[in-house]
Design a protein around this motif. Structure first.
Motif, short mmCIF file in Angstrom:
data_model
loop_
_atom_site.label_atom_id
_atom_site.label_comp_id
_atom_site.label_asym_id
_atom_site.label_seq_id
_atom_site.Cartn_x
_atom_site.Cartn_y
_atom_site.Cartn_z
N ALA A 86 -30.56 38.57 30.07
CA ALA A 86 -29.37 39.77 30.13
C ALA A 86 -28.60 39.46 29.12
N VAL B 120 -27.36 39.16 37.70
CA VAL B 120 -27.05 39.68 36.70
C VAL B 120 -27.09 41.29 36.90
N GLY C 102 -27.50 45.12 35.00
CA GLY C 102 -27.63 45.78 33.72
C GLY C 102 -28.45 46.91 33.76
N LEU D 161 -31.76 43.24 30.25
CA LEU D 161 -30.82 43.97 30.85
C LEU D 161 -29.59 44.23 29.86
N ALA E 135 -24.93 44.06 30.31
CA ALA E 135 -24.86 43.49 31.62
C ALA E 135 -23.76 42.68 32.08
#
Length: 302
Positions: free
Chosen positions: A145, A163, A165, A176, A179
């Motif tokens: 992330a 997380v 994202g 991601l 994020a």
């Protein structure tokens, strides 16, 4: 023949009268009388009236129907989408549909959960990149992330974090982007979902990788508009790539097909002469220049 309660009573009463008139012993008469009364009582506890039986059956049927109506079946791949688990190599898939299916998770906001990757020690301050693992003691980062803001907090080995994202493919696995740290789930059990019905629930990191790369390694037949052929001479040989565009938008490239061998001249001329509906079979290798990449490809219908 069907008897109701009244006919049974009349029958038993007549039966008793006949035997009482017979010239038999008193003891035998009492025995017959007791047996008749027992038969009468048994018949009295017989079947319920027809209307009551019908009502009971109707109520039971209604309950079953209500149960069936309330039971919902989760459809992971609604009509118009493609379930990769059901695809066969001979099934022809439009280039634009294959592209949409392979990259369905991209540009979606997704929440992924796992244990934080901590390189050394039992805790670490949050940095711009947060790696997710399934084994708290392992070092196999499944998802990375890229945080937009770095919160002042520590992550602890073995805890569950989440997380949120936007997914993007990278050489090390899905990332991601943009994020943020999200609310963590209580456990890392797999959930029932697909890119077409995703509702924001946290997906365990290992399951998300399986879903994100569900098409990689599958042998498929893709159909599209013949766009171009590129021949590259490398140190290890010649690489021939055929690009297919969308059937409804010839300028948008959807599939990049690396051929198993050089294309015969007659086949090349046939594709140029008739660019519509070219079918190529190959194995999906991942992403290639924003297209679905296929390798070991052969042309099927030219």
């Amino acid at each position: 023949m069907v008897f109701n309660d009244n006919s049974v009573i009349k029958f038993v009463a007549g039966f008793v009268c006949i035997f009482i008139k017979l010239h038999i012993g008193e003891h035998m008469k009492w025995t017959i009388l007791v047996a008749a009364l027992a038969l009468l009582m048994a018949c009295g506890g017989g079947e319920a009236p027809a209307d009551e039986t019908a009502a009971a059956n109707e109520e039971a049927t209604g309950s079953e129907n209500d149960s069936e109506e309330t039971e919902e079946v989760l459809v992971l791949y609604p009509e118009g989408t493609i379930d990769p688990a059901t695809v066969t190599p001979d099934q022809v898939i439009a280039a634009e549909d294959l592209n949409a299916a392979c990259f369905a998770w991209n540009e979606m906001e997704v929440t992924v959960a796992g244990h934080p990757f901590i390189w050394y020690g039992d805790s670490a301050a949050v940095e711009e990149e947060v790696g997710l693992v399934m084994d708290p003691e392992g070092d196999e980062e499944l998802v990375t992330a890229n945080l937009t803001e770095v919160p002042e907090m520590y992550l602890h080995r073995g805890e569950i974090i989440a997380v949120t994202g936007t997914p993007e493919n990278s050489w090390s696995g899905p990332e991601l982007n943009d994020a943020v740290i999200a609310e963590a789930p209580e456990n890392l059990e797999h959930i029932e979902t697909s890119p077409w019905i995703y509702d924001g629930q946290a997906i365990p990191a290992d399951q998300f990788c399986e879903l994100y790369y569900a098409w990689v390694g599958m042998e498929v037949t893709v159909e599209g508009y013949y766009s171009s052929t590129t021949t590259s001479t490398l140190t290890n040989g010649v690489v021939v790539r055929v690009d297919l565009g969308a059937n409804n938008d010839h300028y948008s490239k959807m599939a990049a097909c690396e051929m198993a061998e050089e294309i015969p001249e007659a086949v090349s001329e046939a594709m140029v002469a008739n660019r519509e509906g070219v079918q190529i079979r190959g194995t999906i290798s991942g992403e290639s220049s924003d297209c679905v990449g296929l390798e070991s490809c052969v042309i099927v219908n030219r």
